[in-house]
Design a protein around this motif. Structure first.
Motif, PDB file in Angstrom:
ATOM      1  N   GLN A 126      15.760 -53.493 -26.757  1.00 60.73           N
ATOM      2  CA  GLN A 126      16.959 -53.025 -27.635  1.00 60.73           C
ATOM      3  C   GLN A 126      16.665 -53.897 -28.973  1.00 60.73           C
ATOM      4  O   GLN A 126      16.666 -53.243 -30.089  1.00 60.73           O
ATOM      5  N   ALA A 127      16.300 -55.260 -28.861  1.00 62.25           N
ATOM      6  CA  ALA A 127      15.927 -55.969 -30.261  1.00 62.25           C
ATOM      7  C   ALA A 127      14.568 -55.226 -30.831  1.00 62.25           C
ATOM      8  O   ALA A 127      14.451 -55.179 -32.167  1.00 62.25           O
ATOM      9  N   GLU A 181      15.743 -52.471 -32.598  1.00 63.81           N
ATOM     10  CA  GLU A 181      16.397 -52.554 -33.976  1.00 63.81           C
ATOM     11  C   GLU A 181      15.579 -52.882 -35.142  1.00 63.81           C
ATOM     12  O   GLU A 181      15.358 -52.696 -36.258  1.00 63.81           O
ATOM     13  N   LEU A 239      13.680 -50.023 -36.630  1.00 66.53           N
ATOM     14  CA  LEU A 239      14.512 -49.120 -37.404  1.00 66.53           C
ATOM     15  C   LEU A 239      14.676 -50.019 -38.725  1.00 66.53           C
ATOM     16  O   LEU A 239      15.067 -49.330 -39.774  1.00 66.53           O
ATOM     17  N   ARG A 240      14.309 -51.256 -38.752  1.00 62.84           N
ATOM     18  CA  ARG A 240      14.417 -52.252 -40.106  1.00 62.84           C
ATOM     19  C   ARG A 240      13.056 -51.785 -41.041  1.00 62.84           C
ATOM     20  O   ARG A 240      13.230 -51.847 -42.175  1.00 62.84           O
ATOM     21  N   GLU A 260      13.161 -43.606 -27.345  1.00 63.92           N
ATOM     22  CA  GLU A 260      13.839 -43.827 -28.562  1.00 63.92           C
ATOM     23  C   GLU A 260      13.049 -43.557 -29.768  1.00 63.92           C
ATOM     24  O   GLU A 260      13.348 -43.100 -30.840  1.00 63.92           O
TER      25      GLU A 260
END
Length: 203
Positions: A35-36, A39, A42-43, A66
């Protein structure tokens, strides 16, 4: 310099991977789970992700899915144990897995070799995509050149007047060709037809 993201929940292994790749000259970011890692993806953009297959919150397969569903332009090197090798094979079917490493790592230097190979494969894939995109434009310009030479030949043979040839030339960019490039090309073609060498000598 290539930027690499490591997704690994084991602190000791994550630090070992980070240290090895930093020594190899890469910019390295780390994430404690899938999950990290998602993220982080996506950044900001990364050139490669090294991901464990078994992690809390979001595992390696989930991270791969994902990335694929979000159309993130990123390749993966997956870390897997002997007991979960089938998961790595399944991951390859996603199409964005460049290679895999078996845990425990017997030779940490193998990591640098696999990463270098994966990054080179990515570079070649991007270059092929760039060339594939450029080919239609190149062919369109070749056709404009062939058309110009055809009209020029007709003008030189007195089968077509200069005015008729200029009117017949395309005035707009063909599909897939930048308008500015076509404008410059057509300007050159018009000048070539308007002042063919034979007519200039005859004058």
């Amino acid at each position: 310099m290539s930027k690499i993201l490591i997704a690994e929940d084991e602190d000791g292994l994550r630090m070992l991977l980070e240290r090895q790749l930093t020594r190899s000259g890469y910019t390295v970011h780390t994430a404690q789970d899938g999950q990290a890692a998602l993220e982080a993806l996506l950044r900001e953009p990364f050139d490669l992700v090294i991901s464990d297959m078994k992690m809390p919150r979001l595992d390696g397969m989930g991270l791969l899915r994902e990335a694929q569903e979000r159309h993130l332009p990123i390749d993966f090197v997956v870390l897997t144990g002997h007991g979960s090798l089938e998961g790595a094979v399944e991951a390859f079917k996603n199409g964005n897995v460049a290679d895999y490493l078996l845990k425990p790592l017997e030779d940490i230097r193998m990591l640098s070799r696999i990463v270098a190979k994966a990054l080179e494969a990515r570079r070649l894939k991007e270059e092929n995509a760039r060339l594939s995109t450029a080919l239609p434009e190149t062919r369109q310009l070749e056709q404009l050149l062939e058309l110009t030479e055809c009209y020029l030949s007709l003008v030189q043979d007195r089968q077509l007047s200069v005015e008729e040839a200029l009117v017949a030339l395309p005035q707009e960019a063909p599909p897939g060709v930048a308008p500015s490039l076509t404008k410059a090309f057509i300007t050159m073609a018009r000048q070539r037809i308007a002042s063919p060498p034979e007519l200039a000598l005859a004058a």
